[in-house]
Design a protein around this motif. Structure first.
Motif, mmCIF file in Angstrom:
data_model
loop_
_atom_site.group_PDB
_atom_site.id
_atom_site.type_symbol
_atom_site.label_atom_id
_atom_site.label_comp_id
_atom_site.label_asym_id
_atom_site.label_seq_id
_atom_site.Cartn_x
_atom_site.Cartn_y
_atom_site.Cartn_z
ATOM 1 N N PHE A 60 0.841 -1.196 0.000
ATOM 2 C CA PHE A 60 0.000 0.000 0.000
ATOM 3 C C PHE A 60 0.878 1.248 0.000
ATOM 4 N N GLY A 61 0.333 2.329 -0.569
ATOM 5 C CA GLY A 61 1.095 3.570 -0.629
ATOM 6 C C GLY A 61 1.348 4.176 0.735
ATOM 7 N N ARG A 62 0.411 3.960 1.663
ATOM 8 C CA ARG A 62 0.590 4.468 3.013
ATOM 9 C C ARG A 62 -0.169 3.570 3.983
ATOM 10 N N VAL A 63 0.478 3.299 5.107
ATOM 11 C CA VAL A 63 -0.143 2.572 6.198
ATOM 12 C C VAL A 63 0.108 3.359 7.478
ATOM 13 N N ASP A 64 -0.951 3.652 8.205
ATOM 14 C CA ASP A 64 -0.827 4.321 9.497
ATOM 15 C C ASP A 64 -1.192 3.334 10.595
ATOM 16 N N LEU A 65 -0.219 3.035 11.449
ATOM 17 C CA LEU A 65 -0.423 2.126 12.565
ATOM 18 C C LEU A 65 -0.614 2.930 13.837
ATOM 19 N N THR A 66 -1.728 2.716 14.512
ATOM 20 C CA THR A 66 -1.947 3.297 15.834
ATOM 21 C C THR A 66 -1.492 2.273 16.855
ATOM 22 N N LEU A 67 -0.449 2.614 17.602
ATOM 23 C CA LEU A 67 0.190 1.678 18.520
ATOM 24 C C LEU A 67 -0.061 2.092 19.965
ATOM 25 N N ASP A 68 0.017 1.128 20.841
ATOM 26 C CA ASP A 68 -0.208 1.376 22.265
ATOM 27 C C ASP A 68 0.943 2.229 22.810
ATOM 28 N N PRO A 69 0.650 3.463 23.242
ATOM 29 C CA PRO A 69 1.735 4.361 23.682
ATOM 30 C C PRO A 69 2.458 3.875 24.927
ATOM 31 N N ARG A 70 1.875 2.921 25.667
ATOM 32 C CA ARG A 70 2.574 2.362 26.824
ATOM 33 C C ARG A 70 3.796 1.562 26.395
ATOM 34 N N TYR A 71 3.768 1.076 25.173
ATOM 35 C CA TYR A 71 4.874 0.255 24.679
ATOM 36 C C TYR A 71 5.578 0.882 23.483
ATOM 37 N N TYR A 72 4.872 1.778 22.779
ATOM 38 C CA TYR A 72 5.441 2.450 21.618
ATOM 39 C C TYR A 72 5.227 3.949 21.794
ATOM 40 N N PRO A 73 6.208 4.640 22.370
ATOM 41 C CA PRO A 73 6.052 6.076 22.635
ATOM 42 C C PRO A 73 5.646 6.835 21.374
ATOM 43 N N GLY A 74 4.683 7.709 21.543
ATOM 44 C CA GLY A 74 4.146 8.448 20.411
ATOM 45 C C GLY A 74 2.917 7.795 19.832
ATOM 46 N N GLY A 75 2.859 6.472 19.936
ATOM 47 C CA GLY A 75 1.652 5.762 19.563
ATOM 48 C C GLY A 75 1.337 5.731 18.084
ATOM 49 N N HIS A 76 2.330 5.978 17.232
ATOM 50 C CA HIS A 76 2.019 6.032 15.806
ATOM 51 C C HIS A 76 3.235 5.629 14.989
ATOM 52 N N LEU A 77 2.981 4.873 13.920
ATOM 53 C CA LEU A 77 4.017 4.540 12.945
ATOM 54 C C LEU A 77 3.403 4.656 11.568
ATOM 55 N N ALA A 78 4.018 5.445 10.708
ATOM 56 C CA ALA A 78 3.569 5.600 9.328
ATOM 57 C C ALA A 78 4.566 4.904 8.407
ATOM 58 N N ILE A 79 4.043 4.054 7.538
ATOM 59 C CA ILE A 79 4.852 3.366 6.533
ATOM 60 C C ILE A 79 4.376 3.862 5.175
ATOM 61 N N THR A 80 5.271 4.448 4.387
ATOM 62 C CA THR A 80 4.880 4.996 3.093
ATOM 63 C C THR A 80 5.698 4.367 1.981
ATOM 64 N N ALA A 81 5.043 4.187 0.843
ATOM 65 C CA ALA A 81 5.701 3.673 -0.370
ATOM 66 C C ALA A 81 4.941 4.238 -1.562
ATOM 67 N N VAL A 82 5.156 5.510 -1.821
ATOM 68 C CA VAL A 82 4.402 6.209 -2.858
ATOM 69 C C VAL A 82 4.629 5.533 -4.208
ATOM 70 N N GLY A 83 3.519 5.211 -4.873
ATOM 71 C CA GLY A 83 3.608 4.622 -6.204
ATOM 72 C C GLY A 83 3.807 3.126 -6.232
ATOM 73 N N THR A 84 3.757 2.475 -5.074
ATOM 74 C CA THR A 84 3.970 1.028 -5.063
ATOM 75 C C THR A 84 2.889 0.306 -5.863
ATOM 76 N N SER A 85 3.302 -0.726 -6.583
ATOM 77 C CA SER A 85 2.387 -1.533 -7.390
ATOM 78 C C SER A 85 3.123 -2.806 -7.774
ATOM 79 N N PRO A 86 2.414 -3.803 -8.306
ATOM 80 C CA PRO A 86 3.118 -5.019 -8.726
ATOM 81 C C PRO A 86 4.252 -4.763 -9.713
ATOM 82 N N SER A 87 4.115 -3.763 -10.561
ATOM 83 C CA SER A 87 5.189 -3.472 -11.520
ATOM 84 C C SER A 87 6.195 -2.460 -10.985
ATOM 85 N N ASN A 88 5.867 -1.825 -9.881
ATOM 86 C CA ASN A 88 6.733 -0.799 -9.288
ATOM 87 C C ASN A 88 7.070 -1.243 -7.866
ATOM 88 N N ARG A 89 7.748 -2.386 -7.776
ATOM 89 C CA ARG A 89 7.864 -3.077 -6.498
ATOM 90 C C ARG A 89 9.264 -3.120 -5.913
#
Length: 766
Positions: free
Chosen positions: A684-713
């Motif tokens: 996916f082009g972007r994934v936003d993970l909401t994480l438990d701030p007790r274990y992951y300070p900030g409580g958020h992780l964003a994974i981005t891959a602009v333009g990702t596709s089977p041919s652009n992998r």
């Protein structure tokens, strides 16, 4: 592998967006995913990690098979994706007319998929007898609502004497004109086990007009009690000429009938629609932790259906007041945590456990504490625990990477030394003869020889035993030892750490330098069986081709034994049919890799339908060709969809679907037990993970891959927390501090991750 075109009937329906206001992630989930081709999932109603998993049973060994067309009952207990019969307790079925047969195989009612619908927390089916059945659930109660035709004889059959497993005995009692209690004592999961009991109380929302029980084939009208072995059950009858709906609420407890009553009082309030809405909201909150953008709708439906399946187990084992039945047969109290049960550890330690540590760390901590309770009360850590029973199914030492993963993810605070001592006992000894646990039964010879000899006649407890699977057990022991070394080192047990790290290299002792493959050896050291690795002997559900990659703790050492990067890459290319894969990824996956959900042997290709080589696509991260991981993962993901045939192989309590979720995220746990995550191109082009701030300070992780596709992998570059990263992995510490992982992708392989220092670090030291 057969696909949906070969199945009878049209596609199942998922509850539409009209069931709620606006589009929700639950609308993307199909609980029918994996209900065909022996993936062994179920479509019924449950909550995340629920004790109750209420679903129709069609006559299939593990519950529901999309290809079957009668329903025997809606039972309260299921294990998602397992390979042996389990659960199916108290199948309840609405009928009309006189009570005839007491065998649910004979009184089963036909249905058609066109009249089925399901969404997280809800299931509905129209039966051929004119009754519509709806299911929903809380954590410990299952709710069934029936809409009958107008009749004097609207019956509900409560069958206590039949289940998916062996019913040793049962007892059913009509308590009053609203309530029926039952206790089922059952046994068996892949092998004979000691019995366990489940207690149920079912309350109806209106008075029944008549009732009776059955014993064997004899129905006794007006009777209020039946107990013993064999067919047992009760029926209750309603007059639905005025009011056509009947609601039944069943509470479970593994403690007592009193516990089931308390669970009913706590979770049995309200009405069906309110409970259904609450179940949907509970699932929406869980799924909303992972928000994806981009990709096709088909891929998004696959992703959220897979994510749903990963959140079904382990299952709540404690009552609403914290009481639970321990492995010593006594009642205990879980203070300040939820006690969980049902441990498919050989499967889940590879993928699902790590995914839960990321998305559900608080629950993962409770799961780890539950395993420590098993050891404290039962004397040993389990291998495959069903309820309060050790089944000794599968091989190796899967509990060690599971618990070490919890430790290395920071989820065992305050219990580190307790966990370490439990794991040390498990790793360095064997359970006593009077214990039900097999444990690491191959340990005596493993210590003496440095490997587990293949010995089909070795003494053992009921179930599987490691001497029957000498070479694969050796690999599993070595993996577990290397993981335990990291925990020993972290806790200051330096001598133990060195000893376990050295044992982590024991895979070398079953490596045949002539064939350059892992092979079985006897107690005298001779290699056994054919030199052809696809005809190898002694491997548990696999061949030497598939097991050769199960050395994540020392991949550089394995690569050297094979002959270096060039030799390892050539072997990987052959294993994945790589040249054909580049031309047609989906065809390669379906027709070169897949041979059937239980075709474990005589193969020299990747088997995406079983656990031993799940990590294999990520081996390229350690051989200087990380772009090939993207190629193989893309091909493997074509095997997953939201359709009934949309999981490859038994899902095994969320193992396979967790592989799909992790691979789609671009984060894969390449070293079980360690907080080391291999990188590949996200789906996916972007994934936003909401994480438990007790274990992951900030409580958020964003994974981005602009333009990702089977041919652009293909990964061109990676930035972690804004900083360039050439390594093919990130650590748990990175996930807690970086908050962003940015992939730049393109249409051709690049030099990213190809340096000698870019590979995931071996646990045994470089």
């Amino acid at each position: 592998m057969a696909f949906l075109a070969g199945l009878a009937g049209p596609s199942p329906a998922v509850a539409s967006t009209s069931d709620s206001a606006g589009n929700q992630l639950t609308d993307l989930v199909s609980p029918f995913m994996g209900t065909a081709n022996q993936s062994n999932t179920f479509p019924g109603a449950t909550l995340p990690f629920g004790m109750v998993q209420l679903s129709p049973d069609t006559g299939y060994a593990t519950g529901y098979d999309y290809a079957q067309h009668t329903i025997r009952g809606f039972s309260s207990v299921h294990l998602s994706g397992v390979g042996c019969p389990a659960g199916g307790d108290l199948p309840i079925l609405p009928t009309i007319g006189d009570i005839g047969s007491t065998d649910y195989a004979k009184y089963a009612v036909p249905y058609r998929h066109q009249r089925e619908k399901a969404s997280p927390g809800y299931y509905r089916v129209g039966l051929s007898n004119g009754i519509t059945s709806e299911l929903t659930a809380t954590t410990r109660t299952g709710w069934q609502r029936y809409t009958f035709p107008a009749t004097r004889k609207a019956n509900v059959l409560l069958n206590s004497g039949q289940a998916l497993h062996k019913v040793v005995s049962s007892e059913v009692t009509v308590l009053d004109d609203h309530t029926v209690a039952a206790t089922i004592t059952g046994s068996g999961f892949c092998s004979d086990t000691r019995p366990y009991s489940l207690h149920t109380v079912t309350r109806f929302n209106r008075s029944f007009t008549a009732h009776g029980t059955w014993s064997g084939g004899r129905v006794s009208d007006g009777s209020s009690h039946s107990s013993g072995a064999g067919p047992r059950g009760a029926y209750v009858r309603f007059d639905t000429r005025g009011d056509r709906t009947v609601t039944a609420t069943t509470a479970l407890s593994y403690v007592s009938l009193a516990g089931a009553r308390r669970n009913l009082e706590r979770e049995g309030r309200g009405d069906f629609d309110t409970v259904r809405a609450a179940a949907r909201q509970a699932w929406e909150r869980r799924l909303d932790q992972v928000r994806v953008q981009g990709g096709t709708e088909v891929r998004r439906r696959m992703f959220y259906s897979a994510l749903y399946r990963t959140l079904l187990s382990p299952n709540t084992g404690s009552d609403a007041d914290g009481s639970y039945n321990g492995w010593d047969g006594r009642v205990h109290k879980a203070e300040h945590f939820t006690y969980y049960q049902n441990w498919s550890l050989w499967d889940t330690y590879r993928t699902q456990a790590q995914l839960l540590s990321l998305l559900a760390p608080a629950q993962t901590r409770d799961m780890a504490l539950s395993l420590l309770r098993v050891r404290a009360e039962g004397g040993w850590l389990p291998k495959w625990g069903y309820g309060t029973v050790e089944t000794n199914i599968m091989s190796g030492d899967p509990v060690t990477p599971f618990l070490v993963n919890a430790y290395n993810q920071g989820l065992l605070a305050g219990h580190e030394e307790e966990a370490y001592q439990a794991l040390r006992q498990n790793a360095d000894s064997v359970p006593p003869a009077n214990s039900a646990f097999e444990g690491r039964g191959g340990n005596p010879r493993y210590f003496a020889k440095g490997y587990v000899p293949l010995d089909t006649n070795a003494r053992h407890k009921p179930g599987d035993f490691d001497s029957l699977h000498g070479p694969s057990a050796t690999l599993e022991y070595a993996l577990a030892d290397a993981a335990l070394a990291t925990m020993a080192r972290g806790l200051g047990h330096d001598d133990d750490a060195r000893r376990y790290a050295e044992r982590g290299k024991n895979y070398r002792n079953v490596f045949d330098r002539r064939t350059r493959f892992i092979r079985a050896r006897d107690a005298d050291g001779a290699f056994l069986g054919s030199a052809d690795p696809k005809e190898s002997v002694g491997f548990h559900e696999g061949t030497a081709w598939q097991y050769q990659w199960l050395v994540p703790q020392d991949m550089p050492g394995l690569v050297r034994l094979i002959g270096g990067n060039n030799a390892a890459n050539a072997r990987l290319d052959q294993f994945f049919a790589y040249r054909h894969l580049l031309r047609d990824p989906a065809d390669t996956a379906r027709h070169s890799w897949v041979n059937g959900p239980t075709a474990y042997y005589h193969q020299d290709r990747y088997n995406p339908e079983n656990e031993p080589d799940l990590n294999a696509p990520y081996t390229y991260l350690s051989t200087g060709q990380p772009w090939k991981t993207a190629d193989v993962v893309q091909a493997a993901l074509t095997l997953f969809s939201d359709r009934p045939d949309g999981i490859t192989g038994n899902d095994d309590m969320g193992t396979m679907t967790a592989w799909a979720v992790l691979s789609a995220l671009g984060l894969y746990p390449v070293e079980p037990g360690m907080a080391v995550w291999g990188l590949t191109t996200p789906a996916f082009g972007r994934v936003d993970l909401t994480l438990d701030p007790r274990y992951y300070p900030g409580g958020h992780l964003a994974i981005t891959a602009v333009g990702t596709s089977p041919s652009n992998r293909y990964i061109q570059s990676v930035r972690v927390g804004g900083q360039p990263r050439s390594a093919t992995y990130v650590t748990g510490a990175d996930l807690r501090s970086a908050h962003t992982i940015e992939f730049t992708v393109g249409g051709r392989p690049s030099r990213w991750g190809t340096g000698a220092a870019d590979i995931p670090p071996p646990l045994t030291g470089r």
